[in-house]
Design a protein around this motif. Structure first.
Motif, PDB file in Angstrom:
ATOM      1  N   VAL A  75       1.654   4.099  10.196  1.00  0.00           N
ATOM      2  CA  VAL A  75       2.577   3.993   9.072  1.00  0.00           C
ATOM      3  C   VAL A  75       2.089   2.904   8.131  1.00  0.00           C
ATOM      4  O   VAL A  75       1.696   1.813   8.570  1.00  0.00           O
ATOM      5  CB  VAL A  75       4.017   3.662   9.526  1.00  0.00           C
ATOM      6  CG1 VAL A  75       4.969   3.777   8.338  1.00  0.00           C
ATOM      7  CG2 VAL A  75       4.473   4.581  10.647  1.00  0.00           C
ATOM      8  N   LEU A  76       2.098   3.215   6.845  1.00  0.00           N
ATOM      9  CA  LEU A  76       1.750   2.256   5.799  1.00  0.00           C
ATOM     10  C   LEU A  76       2.947   2.117   4.872  1.00  0.00           C
ATOM     11  O   LEU A  76       3.650   3.104   4.604  1.00  0.00           O
ATOM     12  CB  LEU A  76       0.541   2.727   4.986  1.00  0.00           C
ATOM     13  CG  LEU A  76      -0.782   2.991   5.713  1.00  0.00           C
ATOM     14  CD1 LEU A  76      -0.815   4.373   6.370  1.00  0.00           C
ATOM     15  CD2 LEU A  76      -1.940   2.875   4.727  1.00  0.00           C
ATOM     16  N   TRP A  77       3.173   0.910   4.368  1.00  0.00           N
ATOM     17  CA  TRP A  77       4.278   0.653   3.451  1.00  0.00           C
ATOM     18  C   TRP A  77       3.748   0.027   2.159  1.00  0.00           C
ATOM     19  O   TRP A  77       2.757  -0.719   2.177  1.00  0.00           O
ATOM     20  CB  TRP A  77       5.288  -0.317   4.058  1.00  0.00           C
ATOM     21  CG  TRP A  77       6.105   0.205   5.187  1.00  0.00           C
ATOM     22  CD1 TRP A  77       7.374   0.706   5.129  1.00  0.00           C
ATOM     23  CD2 TRP A  77       5.748   0.238   6.582  1.00  0.00           C
ATOM     24  NE1 TRP A  77       7.819   1.056   6.381  1.00  0.00           N
ATOM     25  CE2 TRP A  77       6.841   0.772   7.297  1.00  0.00           C
ATOM     26  CE3 TRP A  77       4.595  -0.139   7.292  1.00  0.00           C
ATOM     27  CZ2 TRP A  77       6.822   0.933   8.669  1.00  0.00           C
ATOM     28  CZ3 TRP A  77       4.572   0.023   8.665  1.00  0.00           C
ATOM     29  CH2 TRP A  77       5.674   0.563   9.347  1.00  0.00           C
ATOM     30  N   HIS A  78       4.434   0.316   1.057  1.00  0.00           N
ATOM     31  CA  HIS A  78       4.071  -0.310  -0.215  1.00  0.00           C
ATOM     32  C   HIS A  78       5.239  -0.141  -1.185  1.00  0.00           C
ATOM     33  O   HIS A  78       6.095   0.737  -0.997  1.00  0.00           O
ATOM     34  CB  HIS A  78       2.810   0.327  -0.816  1.00  0.00           C
ATOM     35  CG  HIS A  78       2.047  -0.586  -1.712  1.00  0.00           C
ATOM     36  ND1 HIS A  78       2.370  -0.756  -3.046  1.00  0.00           N
ATOM     37  CD2 HIS A  78       0.982  -1.393  -1.481  1.00  0.00           C
ATOM     38  CE1 HIS A  78       1.531  -1.626  -3.587  1.00  0.00           C
ATOM     39  NE2 HIS A  78       0.682  -2.031  -2.655  1.00  0.00           N
ATOM     40  N   ARG A  79       5.251  -0.961  -2.207  1.00  0.00           N
ATOM     41  CA  ARG A  79       6.287  -0.839  -3.234  1.00  0.00           C
ATOM     42  C   ARG A  79       5.935   0.202  -4.273  1.00  0.00           C
ATOM     43  O   ARG A  79       6.794   0.622  -5.053  1.00  0.00           O
ATOM     44  CB  ARG A  79       6.518  -2.203  -3.895  1.00  0.00           C
ATOM     45  CG  ARG A  79       7.089  -3.227  -2.930  1.00  0.00           C
ATOM     46  CD  ARG A  79       7.296  -4.582  -3.575  1.00  0.00           C
ATOM     47  NE  ARG A  79       7.851  -5.530  -2.617  1.00  0.00           N
ATOM     48  CZ  ARG A  79       8.114  -6.807  -2.894  1.00  0.00           C
ATOM     49  NH1 ARG A  79       7.853  -7.272  -4.118  1.00  0.00           N
ATOM     50  NH2 ARG A  79       8.608  -7.601  -1.970  1.00  0.00           N
ATOM     51  N   ASP A  80       4.652   0.615  -4.285  1.00  0.00           N
ATOM     52  CA  ASP A  80       4.175   1.561  -5.296  1.00  0.00           C
ATOM     53  C   ASP A  80       3.738   2.857  -4.610  1.00  0.00           C
ATOM     54  O   ASP A  80       2.785   2.877  -3.833  1.00  0.00           O
ATOM     55  CB  ASP A  80       3.003   0.933  -6.057  1.00  0.00           C
ATOM     56  CG  ASP A  80       2.579   1.766  -7.274  1.00  0.00           C
ATOM     57  OD1 ASP A  80       2.937   2.958  -7.337  1.00  0.00           O
ATOM     58  OD2 ASP A  80       1.875   1.219  -8.134  1.00  0.00           O
ATOM     59  N   LYS A  81       4.401   3.938  -4.905  1.00  0.00           N
ATOM     60  CA  LYS A  81       4.088   5.236  -4.324  1.00  0.00           C
ATOM     61  C   LYS A  81       2.676   5.677  -4.672  1.00  0.00           C
ATOM     62  O   LYS A  81       1.965   6.274  -3.835  1.00  0.00           O
ATOM     63  CB  LYS A  81       5.106   6.276  -4.825  1.00  0.00           C
ATOM     64  CG  LYS A  81       4.932   7.661  -4.264  1.00  0.00           C
ATOM     65  CD  LYS A  81       6.013   8.590  -4.832  1.00  0.00           C
ATOM     66  CE  LYS A  81       5.875  10.003  -4.266  1.00  0.00           C
ATOM     67  NZ  LYS A  81       6.926  10.904  -4.829  1.00  0.00           N
ATOM     68  N   ALA A  82       2.219   5.380  -5.890  1.00  0.00           N
ATOM     69  CA  ALA A  82       0.876   5.785  -6.329  1.00  0.00           C
ATOM     70  C   ALA A  82      -0.208   5.131  -5.477  1.00  0.00           C
ATOM     71  O   ALA A  82      -1.259   5.738  -5.214  1.00  0.00           O
ATOM     72  CB  ALA A  82       0.685   5.431  -7.797  1.00  0.00           C
ATOM     73  N   VAL A  83       0.022   3.900  -5.058  1.00  0.00           N
ATOM     74  CA  VAL A  83      -0.948   3.214  -4.199  1.00  0.00           C
ATOM     75  C   VAL A  83      -1.091   3.950  -2.872  1.00  0.00           C
ATOM     76  O   VAL A  83      -2.202   4.170  -2.379  1.00  0.00           O
ATOM     77  CB  VAL A  83      -0.528   1.744  -3.965  1.00  0.00           C
ATOM     78  CG1 VAL A  83      -1.405   1.093  -2.886  1.00  0.00           C
ATOM     79  CG2 VAL A  83      -0.616   0.954  -5.259  1.00  0.00           C
ATOM     80  N   LEU A  84       0.013   4.359  -2.291  1.00  0.00           N
ATOM     81  CA  LEU A  84      -0.035   5.073  -1.015  1.00  0.00           C
ATOM     82  C   LEU A  84      -0.735   6.429  -1.171  1.00  0.00           C
ATOM     83  O   LEU A  84      -1.473   6.854  -0.279  1.00  0.00           O
ATOM     84  CB  LEU A  84       1.378   5.270  -0.463  1.00  0.00           C
ATOM     85  CG  LEU A  84       2.101   3.993  -0.002  1.00  0.00           C
ATOM     86  CD1 LEU A  84       3.498   4.319   0.493  1.00  0.00           C
ATOM     87  CD2 LEU A  84       1.303   3.269   1.078  1.00  0.00           C
ATOM     88  N   LYS A  85      -0.523   7.088  -2.299  1.00  0.00           N
ATOM     89  CA  LYS A  85      -1.208   8.367  -2.531  1.00  0.00           C
ATOM     90  C   LYS A  85      -2.718   8.166  -2.616  1.00  0.00           C
ATOM     91  O   LYS A  85      -3.493   8.961  -2.057  1.00  0.00           O
ATOM     92  CB  LYS A  85      -0.700   9.011  -3.821  1.00  0.00           C
ATOM     93  CG  LYS A  85       0.688   9.626  -3.715  1.00  0.00           C
ATOM     94  CD  LYS A  85       1.061  10.340  -5.006  1.00  0.00           C
ATOM     95  CE  LYS A  85       2.387  11.065  -4.882  1.00  0.00           C
ATOM     96  NZ  LYS A  85       2.749  11.792  -6.127  1.00  0.00           N
ATOM     97  N   ALA A  86      -3.139   7.124  -3.268  1.00  0.00           N
ATOM     98  CA  ALA A  86      -4.574   6.845  -3.390  1.00  0.00           C
ATOM     99  C   ALA A  86      -5.169   6.466  -2.033  1.00  0.00           C
ATOM    100  O   ALA A  86      -6.270   6.895  -1.674  1.00  0.00           O
ATOM    101  CB  ALA A  86      -4.803   5.729  -4.405  1.00  0.00           C
ATOM    102  N   VAL A  87      -4.433   5.677  -1.280  1.00  0.00           N
ATOM    103  CA  VAL A  87      -4.897   5.241   0.044  1.00  0.00           C
ATOM    104  C   VAL A  87      -5.012   6.432   0.991  1.00  0.00           C
ATOM    105  O   VAL A  87      -5.935   6.503   1.819  1.00  0.00           O
ATOM    106  CB  VAL A  87      -3.930   4.173   0.603  1.00  0.00           C
ATOM    107  CG1 VAL A  87      -4.121   3.999   2.094  1.00  0.00           C
ATOM    108  CG2 VAL A  87      -4.136   2.856  -0.117  1.00  0.00           C
ATOM    109  N   LEU A  88      -4.100   7.373   0.882  1.00  0.00           N
ATOM    110  CA  LEU A  88      -4.136   8.563   1.737  1.00  0.00           C
ATOM    111  C   LEU A  88      -5.464   9.296   1.599  1.00  0.00           C
ATOM    112  O   LEU A  88      -6.059   9.721   2.601  1.00  0.00           O
ATOM    113  CB  LEU A  88      -2.966   9.493   1.371  1.00  0.00           C
ATOM    114  CG  LEU A  88      -2.962  10.869   2.045  1.00  0.00           C
ATOM    115  CD1 LEU A  88      -2.917  10.739   3.563  1.00  0.00           C
ATOM    116  CD2 LEU A  88      -1.786  11.703   1.539  1.00  0.00           C
ATOM    117  N   ARG A  89      -5.953   9.455   0.388  1.00  0.00           N
ATOM    118  CA  ARG A  89      -7.232  10.152   0.179  1.00  0.00           C
ATOM    119  C   ARG A  89      -8.381   9.393   0.851  1.00  0.00           C
ATOM    120  O   ARG A  89      -9.275  10.002   1.438  1.00  0.00           O
ATOM    121  CB  ARG A  89      -7.491  10.312  -1.320  1.00  0.00           C
ATOM    122  CG  ARG A  89      -6.535  11.284  -2.006  1.00  0.00           C
ATOM    123  CD  ARG A  89      -6.989  11.604  -3.421  1.00  0.00           C
ATOM    124  NE  ARG A  89      -6.850  10.452  -4.305  1.00  0.00           N
ATOM    125  CZ  ARG A  89      -5.753  10.175  -5.010  1.00  0.00           C
ATOM    126  NH1 ARG A  89      -4.687  10.970  -4.928  1.00  0.00           N
ATOM    127  NH2 ARG A  89      -5.728   9.122  -5.813  1.00  0.00           N
TER     128      ARG A  89
END
Length: 334
Positions: free
Chosen positions: A219-233
């Motif tokens: 599980v990863l957490w962040h305040r910015d959804k876009a950051v998590l989308k980029a990290v997923l790739r």
């Protein structure tokens, strides 16, 4: 990190082998195989010692059976003598595996475990807006032998120890050169270490501070959804190119809506039981009650089986649910 050396001498120490036999017997001391092994304990341990020294360890004598909780899985129970070998190895090698882990890796580690992982997840859910939950598709089946061999060679220097690890790996596969058996102590260590490099990649290169892993549940957490989308790739690419495995469909949502993790739904300030955990609790408690009424289990045996189930619910906001189930069972037995 410097590779560990000189561990085989510690592994074959008689006291370590005796400790391994004691650990392997925990919870099954009256099983026929355990009693037979302990009836000639010193002889069997000296035989194991000779096998370790020569590198000709006996591995791969598996008993296969299925379990259906929390999902259907094939378990491979190794012969008791091999279980003693696994404990002898990991009594000594545990610290080296542990030092390769990040702080927030919680499986197969002293002082960690699933409840510590849940508390950490609740902490991060309180501090962030979004979570990204990931897990590896058919994780134990997808562990690639060549990859884990390379990883082990970066941890340990002794060729003799690496050859024993290689023999354990080579004793099982679900596809050519793939898979570790669920149920083996060594498999827990190999599988947990398999993703240790990914942990460091997430923390040190992707710079994700809020991250928790319990085996292949990440599980990863962040305040910015876009950051998590980029990290997923980036994570998907790492898994496919370096570890030769792939993710199940990811789950991304707001923390306030609850994170499904390790049988619970984690909210910023509390835990609730997942519906499937409630169903499992009711089913298992009914089975205990049935075995008690029929005389198949003693009161002591029922208590031994019921305690971990009750303890599991006590970590969640589930007092009312637990009380209703227990009262219902009491009504059935009266």
């Amino acid at each position: 990190m410097k590779r560990a050396n000189g561990l085989l001498v510690q592994i074959i120490e008689p006291d370590n082998l005796r400790l391994a036999a004691w650990k392997a017997a925990k919870g099954k001391r009256y099983a026929q195989a355990v009693l037979a092994y302990h009836a000639n304990l010193e002889t069997n341990l000296m035989l194991l010692r000779g096998q370790i020294i020569s590198g000709q360890v006996e591995v791969g004598d598996y008993n296969y059976f299925k379990v259906y909780e929390p999902k259907e899985r094939q378990i491979c129970a190794s012969a008791f003598s091999e279980q003693v070998l696994h404990h002898a190895l990991m009594n000594v090698c545990h610290d080296r595996f542990d030092r390769a882990q990040i702080h927030d890796s919680y499986a197969s580690r002293k002082g960690k475990g699933n409840y510590a992982a849940l508390q950490r997840a609740k902490h991060f859910s309180h501090r962030h807006t979004w979570f990204l939950k990931l897990d590896v598709r058919k994780f134990f089946e997808s562990v690639h032998h060549d990859v884990i061999r390379q990883q082990l060679a970066r941890l340990f220097k002794e060729q003799g120890l690496l050859e024993i690890f290689d023999a354990v790996l080579g004793s099982y596969e679900v596809q050519p050169n793939r898979g570790v058996p669920i149920g083996n102590l060594t498999s827990q260590y190999f599988a947990n270490h398999y993703l240790a490099g990914l942990d460091h990649f997430v923390k040190e290169e992707l710079r994700i501070k809020a991250y928790v892993r319990y085996m292949d549940d990440m599980v990863l957490w962040h305040r910015d959804k876009a950051v998590l989308k980029a990290v997923l790739r980036e994570i998907e690419d790492y898994l496919q190119t370096r570890l030769r495995c792939e993710l199940k469909p990811p789950l991304m949502n707001r923390c306030e809506r609850g994170l499904p993790f390790l049988g619970y739904r984690v909210f910023p300030h509390h835990l609730r039981l997942l519906q499937k955990s409630k169903v499992r609790f009711i089913r298992k408690m009914k089975r205990i009650e049935k075995n008690y009424r029929s005389g198949a289990w003693s009161e002591e045996a029922c208590a031994r089986h019921a305690w971990p189930l009750v303890a599991f619910t006590e970590h969640a906001d589930a007092k009312v649910f637990r009380k209703e189930v227990l009262l219902s069972l009491q009504g059935q037995s009266s």
